[in-house]
Design a protein around this motif. Structure first.
Motif, PDB file in Angstrom:
ATOM      1  N   ARG A  28       0.497 -28.925  18.765  1.00  0.00           N
ATOM      2  CA  ARG A  28       1.480 -29.162  19.817  1.00  0.00           C
ATOM      3  C   ARG A  28       2.880 -29.231  19.200  1.00  0.00           C
ATOM      4  N   VAL A  29       3.859 -29.199  20.056  1.00  0.00           N
ATOM      5  CA  VAL A  29       5.251 -29.286  19.600  1.00  0.00           C
ATOM      6  C   VAL A  29       5.456 -30.534  18.747  1.00  0.00           C
ATOM      7  N   ILE A  30       4.889 -31.653  19.147  1.00  0.00           N
ATOM      8  CA  ILE A  30       5.043 -32.899  18.395  1.00  0.00           C
ATOM      9  C   ILE A  30       4.528 -32.760  16.964  1.00  0.00           C
ATOM     10  N   ASP A  31       3.535 -31.906  16.755  1.00  0.00           N
ATOM     11  CA  ASP A  31       2.997 -31.690  15.413  1.00  0.00           C
ATOM     12  C   ASP A  31       4.023 -31.008  14.512  1.00  0.00           C
ATOM     13  N   VAL A  32       4.836 -30.131  15.078  1.00  0.00           N
ATOM     14  CA  VAL A  32       5.903 -29.480  14.306  1.00  0.00           C
ATOM     15  C   VAL A  32       6.955 -30.516  13.927  1.00  0.00           C
ATOM     16  N   ILE A  33       7.297 -31.370  14.871  1.00  0.00           N
ATOM     17  CA  ILE A  33       8.285 -32.424  14.613  1.00  0.00           C
ATOM     18  C   ILE A  33       7.812 -33.319  13.474  1.00  0.00           C
ATOM     19  N   LYS A  34       6.559 -33.728  13.536  1.00  0.00           N
ATOM     20  CA  LYS A  34       5.998 -34.598  12.495  1.00  0.00           C
ATOM     21  C   LYS A  34       5.910 -33.882  11.150  1.00  0.00           C
TER      22      LYS A  34
END
Length: 74
Positions: A28-34
């Motif tokens: 998910r997008v949040i995984d890229v952020i992390k």
């Protein structure tokens, strides 16, 4: 899978402008952020393939994800 990540404004400082990154399928997008250690509070705008996206959006192979900090001023 592989996605292209673009950073704008202050998010680029000490990082990168654009790069290709490897992720697990169904990331998910949040995984890229992390993965790129972006402070969540500094990500005001998130786009996937030039369309506004939520942090929970599932990504597909070869998507382009762009992040921008809050923009303001007069």
């Amino acid at each position: 899978m592989e996605v292209n990540v673009k950073l704008f404004g202050d998010l680029r400082e000490g990082r990168f402008e654009e790069k290709t990154t490897q992720l697990e399928e169904n990331s998910r997008v949040i995984d890229v952020i992390k993965k790129h250690n972006l402070p969540l509070e500094d990500v005001a705008i998130c786009m996937v393939n030039s369309h506004q996206a939520e942090f929970g959006q599932i990504l597909l192979n070869h998507d382009t994800v762009a992040f921008s900090p809050p923009v303001g001023g007069m």
